[in-house]
Design an enzyme around this catalytic site. Sequence first.
Site, short mmCIF file in Angstrom:
data_model
loop_
_atom_site.label_atom_id
_atom_site.label_comp_id
_atom_site.label_asym_id
_atom_site.label_seq_id
_atom_site.Cartn_x
_atom_site.Cartn_y
_atom_site.Cartn_z
N LYS A 1 -22.01 -98.94 3.36
CA LYS A 1 -21.04 -97.91 3.72
C LYS A 1 -21.51 -96.55 3.21
CE LYS A 1 -16.30 -96.66 2.36
NZ LYS A 1 -16.38 -95.49 3.19
N ARG B 1 -21.66 -78.78 2.72
CA ARG B 1 -22.55 -77.94 1.91
C ARG B 1 -23.11 -76.79 2.75
NH1 ARG B 1 -26.81 -81.35 -1.02
NH2 ARG B 1 -25.15 -81.46 -2.56
#
Length: 199
Positions: A41, A53
């Site tokens: 995951k 970001r």
Amino acid sequence: MSDRDTRHQQAMQKLKAHVDEKVAAATEQRGLLLVFTGNGKGKTTAAWGTVTRALGYGYKVGVVQFIKGQWECGEREQLVEDPNLEVAIMGTGFTWETQNRETDTAACREVWAEAERMLADPEVFLVVLDEITYMLKFGYLDIETVKRALENRPPEQSVIVTGRNAHRELLALADTVTEMQEVRHAFNSGVQARRGIDF
């Protein structure tokens, strides 16, 4: 200073010298191709973290979602109003739900056209091709088409590819490959995907 503290300081000095040497040797500036793959995951989540970001620095970002686009996505909901973010979503959602190769291929190629446009745009700092590995595996896209777009993109543009079973030619082309390894997943024990955690 105790012996343990002295040994720790010496170890940290050695580590700092090693890190400083690697930093000094990294002189090339260009966009990167990153592949987030593996059975674990977090591949898409990691990609959205990098999107956040880049947007935080005011860069333009394009995200193309090939599989999970019809699903709720908390990251997308939070960021969608950012004027520097463009999201293109494959219209059919999960291919195992549609079970129709012809319509899935058409939907894939339609959203791939958006990806190609983003990959050709020098104003786009980062492009995410989320779950594109499935499109290659199922034969909706061919690897040469994808490689050509990646190889011919603007030199300052970075790309993140996500999905399981990344094609070996994508792995060979990539600057950075991260493999998410599943040790345990709650879903396999009958726990439902959780809003705000899994999507």
